[in-house]
Write an enzyme that holds these catalytic residues in place. Structure first.
Site, mmCIF file in Angstrom:
data_model
loop_
_atom_site.group_PDB
_atom_site.id
_atom_site.type_symbol
_atom_site.label_atom_id
_atom_site.label_comp_id
_atom_site.label_asym_id
_atom_site.label_seq_id
_atom_site.Cartn_x
_atom_site.Cartn_y
_atom_site.Cartn_z
ATOM 1 N N HIS A 230 25.134 -25.898 20.893
ATOM 2 C CA HIS A 230 25.758 -26.740 21.914
ATOM 3 C C HIS A 230 24.715 -27.631 22.613
ATOM 4 O O HIS A 230 24.934 -28.068 23.743
ATOM 5 C CB HIS A 230 26.500 -25.914 22.962
ATOM 6 N N SER B 102 10.158 -50.937 19.599
ATOM 7 C CA SER B 102 11.113 -51.858 20.170
ATOM 8 C C SER B 102 10.467 -53.224 20.321
ATOM 9 O O SER B 102 9.305 -53.339 20.704
ATOM 10 C CB SER B 102 11.538 -51.342 21.547
#
Lengths: 296, 296, 296, 296
Positions: free
Chosen positions: C6, C127
């Site tokens: 989870h 980036s």
């Protein structure tokens, strides 16, 4: 021509009704496409995470204005992909309507039906192996392409939930589906338009097929007329089914079998029966439908 | 009966060939299902992250043995979902074959074709509104259900990439698709079996339809025979297409038009032409196919 | 490293276990691909409707042999499309496993986790706008491409139910998905292989993250030990949850809180507690798992 | 809090921006749902093939009026299924937005991030096996359910092309997907609303994570400032990347490394650098965005 439900003759219709049905459906599709184009006609210059950290909103406003786009009220690094998904879902939905028309043509061109055919130029070859064949290959092609639009739409739906302020997983998808789905649908609509424009229609075969069931297509009118005379639905159904099954299994003409049926004649006069078996009467509301679809 | 490609009459086949084709396809499907069941017949008791931190592998081995399962060689908190996806994809693939058979029955039951029909009990009502109708509703139902199996398989594919040692997003999917897809396919196979067992076949209509094209279904044999005599494919095609188009547009019997064709007769003797138009000769290899499918 | 369910820390694992899990999964995928390739490695030369009307089966047998194909035992105008669907479904299933690995890398490369990273060459730009960023763009790209394989597989499933002895609707689909899905998966596997080969791994961050929950990852061991001493599951759960919640909300080290817990200490000796909090003990069965996956 | 692209820290945002983004997206979804409900709020009583053969259009008009429906301008035996497909596609599209929000919560609840958490009642059990765990199980559940809505929409798209004046293949599909998709989306929206209403937010962790990259999140501001001083993008990029990589690999604070960088200091004054590293300045346009989304 005969109307068919479940592929089985039902009641009379006209070919114009099919066209009007498609016209109305493509009007809906046109509205959907216009809305979807509006949805994606947005731009953003709000920076790496959508905060305008390095350029003020005014720059976005001016740039979008020049491009004929509306600034997205809020964005992350990208325009949110629910907009693109709406667009690709719309393309897929239009593709399904193209498929629907194409499927109808394929059915009408079956050898046993042959009420319409894709245009076949003099001198054109049909099947390469079987010189007699004229195959609805354009329509089949359109049915296949609709599957691709459907598939691509699904990938677009999976692109909606990106991570945080964007991940680039949607990009590889869009590089393929954006050109493919738009080009494919453009091709499909062009092909469909040409196909319908040049569709060969065989009115004689329509008449032949209309008579194929020997009048059984009027059975519901008879059923309702008997009910109108006070019979229960079950009783009327049994009365009608008997001569109907006789025609189905042994041949013969349903109207004459009915006219000779003593029990039915007890309820309906010859004039009433004649009205039931009157083709024109079946189609008396067609113009009203046209007026609803095309305006009066 | 006539074989059809593109919905248009092609060359003669037999109904047995259709059944044999389906038999071979469902044999493949049976093998796929057996393999997929094997793939998911694994168990795990390796703990919260698959390390056997609190229970040794021996407990897993014994428990799985009792349940008739193989221990997954490695697992996380769960058995990996590529296994389940294989299973649901297999169900969808089997569903597509069910759809294929059901689609064939729907086509054969069309009013204009009517070579076969879903069983219709004496006294049974067909359409509630049109007493004459016998609709292939079971087959249509099967076509719809195949769409659901396809859809569910897709959700199963999306369940494969879980986060780290598991997230529980697959669970809500499996709670629905596991019962739905298995029950639906079971229902579909039962319904299809019964449908085929009780299928009404109309050999007379098959013969009628076989003759519908007035012998055009033998055009390829003629084409190949002319090529065999030394004509170029193009020249032969033109020779065959001429009487073929005449039949298509004006009626008449293809064999007699061909026999009267001076140019064709220059290349083929009457005996050779008779062999070309011989139905039995077209089907001379059918038994060989059966032997390949069913064993000799 | 910590195992996560989870997205939340669960119990210790090793990175090797992740690799072994993928290895086992791709072994299954390899077997599936081999089987699917076998399924489509069939040929046919049985004529326009599959009856060998103009060429005997021997020609098919010889031609297929030359091409390294098995003759399909029975065919129509075409090889049946359940075979092709199996192939494209298999490509999609393999794609889902690629996505699973790529998804894991994306998670491990998160700034807060940073246990692994796609290779970043010296001098490479991350980036274009943010010089500090190293983005898992290859993995994100792979996740997107998996969506396309899924979508294409769906179109292949819709190709299975053709009309009668074939219609050509599958052809437009296959012309796109056959090159696209095969080339895409080839690209994906190549990219994934390179990505894994050059993956940068940060063991220090793994250790840091492992300690992030201050020992809470051993809570299940404590729970089970208390149950082993005769406590009911509920009672044991309450005993463990109290210090666990304290760590979660106020910080502190779980092992020392537990050691100081009077109630827990009544059931477990210091030596027993030490064993519970021993990392090595948690991983004592890892080699056994490796032996199961890779052979001994 | 930090904004993340590719899962990697990018530039500062606020949690309110995420909520505003979702608000704007669900406004679009609300409009789509309203439109789709309008699309299917049509009725027909036009008979077995849509010709009003036995009942005049007036009866349809009156009946529809009573039911609050618009009469479909033209129909066959049924309302055309492009309308229903639009509805189910819309449900799937809304489901994808639910998934997007749920996915964000799952990410924010990761142990290493822990900026938000699904509400966890005092005394509630998290994991049954690991007492320390608080798992985002509701969000994971929502992600799974979105897959089902997607799958069902696909089946609805396949329902559009029916045969002639209708076949009943769509019916078995709609009997399942109509209740399932509507009930599921209702459940999802209710669950999502409650989840957001009770979401636990951890501002301290947000601050901690914002500082995790030691100021690297301001690197783009620095890059643009240098470009503003006349440096080429490449030159500026190289200047910025050097201290950035140093932070990434060896630690340290980006602002102080930059302030000490002789080459950078040649171009930017201490005051200019301070503005670049000012969090408030990064967020100066947030209120303008809110005004665009919520009105002023």
């Amino acid at each position: 021509m005969v109307g068919r439900t479940h592929g089985v003759h039902a009641e009379p219709i006209t070919l114009g009704l099919k066209f009007a049905l498609w016209f109305a459906e493509f009007q809906r599709q046109g509205a959907r496409l216009a809305a979807a184009r509006q949805t994606i006609a947005v731009g953003k210059l709000s920076g790496a995470v959508g905060t305008f950290a390095h350029l003020p909103p005014e720059v976005e406003a001016k740039t979008c204005a020049r491009l004929g786009l509306t600034p997205a009220p809020i964005s992350t690094q990208v325009i949110q992909r629910d907009r693109h998904a709406e667009y690709f879902l719309t393309l897929a939905l239009i593709g399904a309507s193209v498929e629907k028309v194409a499927l109808e043509i394929r059915h009408l061109q079956r050898t046993e039906v042959r009420e319409a055919e894709e245009f076949f130029a003099a001198g054109q070859k049909g099947s390469s192996a079987m010189p007699h064949k004229r195959n609805p290959v354009l329509s089949e092609n359109l049915c296949g392409l609709a599957r691709l639009l459907r598939a691509n739409a699904l990938a677009a739906l999976e692109d909606v939930p990106l991570w945080h302020e964007r991940d680039i997983s949607h990009s590889s998808v869009e590089r393929l589906i954006a050109p493919d789905s738009t080009v494919l649908l453009d091709f499909m609509l062009t092909r469909l338009t040409r196909l319908l424009k040049h569709l060969t229609v065989y009115p004689k075969n329509m008449t032949k097929n209309l008579n194929l069931s020997h009048g059984l297509i009027f059975s519901q009118g008879l059923l309702l007329a008997l009910i109108g005379k006070g019979l229960s639905r079950d009783a009327a159904y049994r009365l009608v089914q008997r001569p109907a099954m006789q025609v189905w299994e042994q041949g013969g003409e349903f109207p004459s079998l009915v006219q000779k049926d003593a029990e039915i004649s007890r309820h309906l006069t010859p004039a009433e029966l004649a009205a039931i078996f009157d083709l024109e009467r079946s189609l008396r509301h067609v113009d009203a439908i046209f007026a609803r679809v095309f305006g009066e």
